[in-house]
Design a protein around this motif. Structure first.
Motif, PDB file in Angstrom:
ATOM      1  N   VAL A   1      -5.187   8.917  -9.659  1.00 31.94           N
ATOM      2  CA  VAL A   1      -5.582   8.458  -8.327  1.00 31.94           C
ATOM      3  C   VAL A   1      -6.693   7.422  -8.453  1.00 31.94           C
ATOM      4  O   VAL A   1      -6.667   6.364  -7.813  1.00 31.94           O
ATOM      5  CB  VAL A   1      -6.053   9.644  -7.459  1.00 31.94           C
ATOM      6  N   MET A   2      -7.643   7.709  -9.304  1.00 29.67           N
ATOM      7  CA  MET A   2      -8.775   6.780  -9.460  1.00 29.67           C
ATOM      8  C   MET A   2      -8.273   5.408  -9.908  1.00 29.67           C
ATOM      9  O   MET A   2      -8.664   4.383  -9.356  1.00 29.67           O
ATOM     10  CB  MET A   2      -9.767   7.342 -10.482  1.00 29.67           C
TER      11      MET A   2
ATOM     12  N   MET B   1       0.821  -1.217   0.000  1.00 31.37           N
ATOM     13  CA  MET B   1       0.000   0.000   0.000  1.00 31.37           C
ATOM     14  C   MET B   1       0.851   1.261   0.000  1.00 31.37           C
ATOM     15  O   MET B   1       0.372   2.326  -0.385  1.00 31.37           O
ATOM     16  CB  MET B   1      -0.938   0.022   1.205  1.00 31.37           C
TER      17      MET B   1
ATOM     18  N   LEU C   1      -5.625   3.663  -7.208  1.00 30.57           N
ATOM     19  CA  LEU C   1      -6.266   3.088  -6.029  1.00 30.57           C
ATOM     20  C   LEU C   1      -7.362   2.102  -6.423  1.00 30.57           C
ATOM     21  O   LEU C   1      -7.608   1.119  -5.733  1.00 30.57           O
ATOM     22  CB  LEU C   1      -6.810   4.196  -5.125  1.00 30.57           C
ATOM     23  N   GLY C   2      -7.985   2.340  -7.562  1.00 27.22           N
ATOM     24  CA  GLY C   2      -9.020   1.412  -8.029  1.00 27.22           C
ATOM     25  C   GLY C   2      -8.458   0.035  -8.327  1.00 27.22           C
ATOM     26  O   GLY C   2      -9.139  -0.978  -8.151  1.00 27.22           O
TER      27      GLY C   2
ATOM     28  N   ILE D   1      -5.574  -1.166  -4.597  1.00 30.24           N
ATOM     29  CA  ILE D   1      -6.038  -1.567  -3.264  1.00 30.24           C
ATOM     30  C   ILE D   1      -6.322  -3.062  -3.233  1.00 30.24           C
ATOM     31  O   ILE D   1      -5.834  -3.778  -2.361  1.00 30.24           O
ATOM     32  CB  ILE D   1      -7.277  -0.735  -2.849  1.00 30.24           C
ATOM     33  N   LEU D   2      -7.067  -3.557  -4.203  1.00 31.05           N
ATOM     34  CA  LEU D   2      -7.308  -5.009  -4.218  1.00 31.05           C
ATOM     35  C   LEU D   2      -6.153  -5.759  -4.881  1.00 31.05           C
ATOM     36  O   LEU D   2      -5.991  -6.954  -4.698  1.00 31.05           O
ATOM     37  CB  LEU D   2      -8.635  -5.322  -4.900  1.00 31.05           C
TER      38      LEU D   2
END
Ligand code: HEM
Ligand code: HEM
Ligand code: FE2
Lengths: 464, 198
Positions: A236-237, A199, A240-241, A244-245
């Protein structure tokens, strides 16, 4: 110059110095692979490697903090709030690094008790520094966050970049708290440890460098704010989209449930998308300005960042992110190949670009160019590409002979390490590593001398 | 909807991130259940009282640990609490000596030395180290090796002596035995198969 920018320069000097220590420690770590009896029982491989990767994290963090201390007053047109505290903590930070280094050289490790974790070595990769020092880092970072937030509040002004930065610093700081626990269960330990490592580098750091590069683009090419901010939101979209997973690509084999194979594989396979977006963005901006820039070295290092991030993190990461391949590539020199390319491309090149932006302003020239920087740029990148090439070959051989055919036992491990392809890769890494080190020397020389004889200008600086 | 408008992408960034975080939170709650000692993928610490194997499972199409009947470690039957205390100690040894900066655990760490995920099951104990140390059991050979790796090297790249005392070495052996019983979705594949086929 603002006081904050003077502090930034101090951070840059410390970062470059630690970058040098990192290279020496890297070359030493690489040497054990060729001469295993080197410094045996005196200073073993693990200690050299700890120096290598811990200084890596610290010099990049210092580079990022320096970059923010550099751009923040420019962005808001005022001095940074509470800068005196940050100035003191800079020295505290350096002193802590020095003390930890002395302990790592002379004490190295302790007994199996909490005392060791607090004062000697925590033995968790990247966050080996003892807890007291980790507390120190938390204090330094909290002050940094306070500086940023308080300055925004005092200025009564927020830009899009600043919103992203401030919101990003919250998880970035919280994740570092992961440097403290010593859980008994290796599966849960690694579960949380990856929150910190993944992360950070594939989430919060990626957003942070996005903010810094946005400022850098406006600085060296005069790109409009509206364009860089739009791109920043898109990045950013997507980062992190997917990221994160994408964390799931580290949850294949640590004891976690089987659904991570599909979730991690799927989302991490999409992670190169935002990185490709950044390349498109950089090329678009460069084209829109007909490659015109007031700072050639910074401009080329920004381009290197965009490409390095995409190829090193995106493509080299993608190669081994599907569980079918990762089953064999996991924990081999293949991983190391990707790790080097990604860290260098995404963060090393970005920090160096900022160093040149600072250099330009300090030497007061309105156009920065020269000859030496090209040699630094060429040697560093050529050395690095050679290293990751050698490591990739070694890693594929290891994945094949140790993991796939051998079944990962001690015997299989040895067979992999003694395989001629593997050994050649280790020599190649060493040779190209030396070229990389030569590039570092030129970089330092150039940073200390560039622009000295260029015409002075009175423009651009509006410092109080 | 105007894709030239930064506000559109700002809203996209916020909502995407929020959705992903919620999903991650749910998966984390579920995973933490499965990976606690005694969860569906990770055995209780007192599994060290039992025999542990590693075999290909045709329904899951991967190698999985097989927990067998009783097989005492150091001739002692550990209660759950004793086993837990032993693991705590083993983990502290592993962290304090920074084993992970040479070795990997579940493939995570450094790549200078062999992966320790299934080290307990490594045929090298029977084939190399038991004869070399003249130990009667695998665990005794492991303890002797861990206390004096420099005395029993198998090749040019040796493990240095990290000054483990006997109780520390025993705790590490127990830890490695427990680790080998963790269900790692088939990593490492084909462990020890080449040797056992011979
Ligand atoms: C700037 C971004 C990135 C950086 C700095 C980075 C760095 C690293 C590092 C240092 C490791 C080794 C970690 C360790 O075990 O200590 C690693 C592992 C890994 N990375 Fe990245 N990475 C980045 C982005 C990506 C992306 C975008 C992908 C996928 C498309 C990816 C896929 C992987 C995978 C699958 C592993 C696990 C390797 C293994 O199984 O041993 N990485 N990364
Ligand atoms: C002279 C150049 C360098 C040399 C010779 C070198 C050598 C090494 C060695 C031997 C390791 C240990 C790998 C292992 O566990 O087997 C390592 C790890 C690592 N190095 Fe370097 N390194 C160099 C430069 C760099 C640079 C410039 C970066 C990043 C900007 C970097 C980042 C890393 C990272 C992230 C790891 C951990 C990777 C992993 O475990 O997957 N290194 N390096
Ligand atoms: Fe990752």
């Amino acid at each position: 110059m603002y006081r904050s920018q003077k502090l930034a320069v101090r951070y840059f000097v410390a970062a470059v110095a630690l970058f040098g220590v990192m290279i020496i420690a890297g070359l030493l770590s690489a040497l054990y692979y060729l001469h295993p009896s080197l410094l045996f029982d005196v200073f073993n491989f693990n200690m050299a490697k700890i120096f290598h990767i811990d200084t890596l994290v610290i010099w990049l963090l210092m580079g990022f903090m320096g970059a923010v201390y550099w751009f923040l007053p420019q962005e808001l047109g005022r001095e940074v709030e509470g800068i005196w505290l940050a100035e003191i903590l800079f020295y505290v930070f350096c002193a802590a690094v020095a003390v930890v280094s002395v302990v790592f050289i002379f004490v190295q490790y302790g007994g199996s008790n909490e005392f060791s974790l607090w004062f000697i070595n925590q033995g968790r990769k990247y966050v080996e520094a003892p807890r007291w020092a980790a507390v120190g880092i938390v204090v330094v970072v909290l002050t940094f966050v306070y500086n940023v937030v308080a300055t925004c509040i005092k200025a009564r002004r927020m830009t899009g970049i600043l919103w992203v930065l401030v919101l990003d610093l919250i998880p970035l700081t919280l994740l570092y708290l992961d440097a403290f626990p010593a859980l008994t269960n290796m599966s849960t330990d690694l579960y949380w440890w990856w929150w910190l490592v993944h992360m950070w580098v594939e989430g919060t750091w990626e957003v942070l460098i996005g903010c810094i590069m946005a400022w850098a683009l406006m600085d060296v090419m005069g790109t409009s704010r509206r364009i860089v901010e739009t791109w920043l939101y898109i990045e950013v979209m997507l980062v992190l989209g997917t990221g994160i997973l994408g964390l799931g690509h580290h949850y294949f084999w640590i004891g976690t449930p089987q659904y991570w194979l599909s979730i991690g594989g799927f989302f991490s396979a999409l992670e190169p998308l935002p990185l490709l977006g950044m390349v498109v963005h950089a090329i678009y901006d460069a084209g829109a300005h007909h490659m015109k820039t007031n700072n050639r070295p910074a401009f080329y290092w920004i381009l290197a960042e965009a490409f390095g991030n995409f190829i090193g993190a995106g493509m080299f990461g993608f190669m081994m992110t599907l569980p079918q391949i990762n089953l064999f590539s996991h924990g081999t020199q293949w991983t190391v190949s990707h790790g080097h390319f990604a860290f260098w491309g995404a963060y090393g090149c970005g920090v160096i670009a900022i160093l040149y932006i600072a250099k330009q302003k300090i030497s007061g020239v309105n156009f920065l160019d020269g000859r030496a920087w090209k040699w630094g740029f060429g040697l560093l990148n050529f050395g690095l590409i050679g290293m990751v090439g050698g490591l990739l070959i070694a890693g594929i051989a290891q994945a094949f002979y140790e993991r796939a055919i051998g079944g990962s036992t001690l015997m299989a491990f040895m067979a992999g390490q003694e395989n001629p392809w593997f050994v050649s890769g280790m020599y190649a890494r060493m040779g190209f590593g030396l070229i990389f080190a030569a590039g570092y020397v030129v970089l330092v020389y150039d940073l200390l001398s560039a622009g000295k004889h260029a015409p002075k200008s009175a423009v651009k600086t509006q410092a109080p | 909807m105007d894709i030239q408008d930064p506000g559109f992408w700002r809203a996209g960034a916020i909502s995407t991130t929020a959705v992903m975080l919620v999903v991650l939170a749910i998966l984390t709650i579920d995973s933490l259940q499965d990976i606690r000692a005694g969860g569906s993928h990770v055995p209780k610490y007192d599994v060290i009282n039992q025999q542990i194997g590693y075999q290909y499972d045709w329904t899951r199409r991967m190698d999985v640990p097989v927990i067998g009947g009783q097989q005492l470690l150091f001739g002692k039957l550990y209660t759950e609490a004793e086993a837990h205390a032993l693991m705590r100690k083993g983990k502290l040894v592993i962290q304090s000596r920074a084993c992970m900066d040479c070795h990997t655990f579940f493939g995570n760490g450094a790549y200078y030395a062999p992966d320790l995920t299934k080290a307990w099951l490594d045929p090298a104990w029977q084939q190399i180290w038991m004869p070399m140390t003249a130990a009667k059991t695998r665990e005794d050979a492991m303890v002797m090796f861990l206390m004096h790796p420099d005395r029993y090297p198998t090749w040019g790249r040796e493990m240095p002596n990290l000054h483990l005392d006997e109780s520390e070495a025993q705790a590490v052996v127990a830890y490695l035995k427990w680790m080998s019983a963790v269900d790692t979705n088939g990593f490492p594949a084909n462990f020890g198969q080449t040797q056992s086929q011979q």
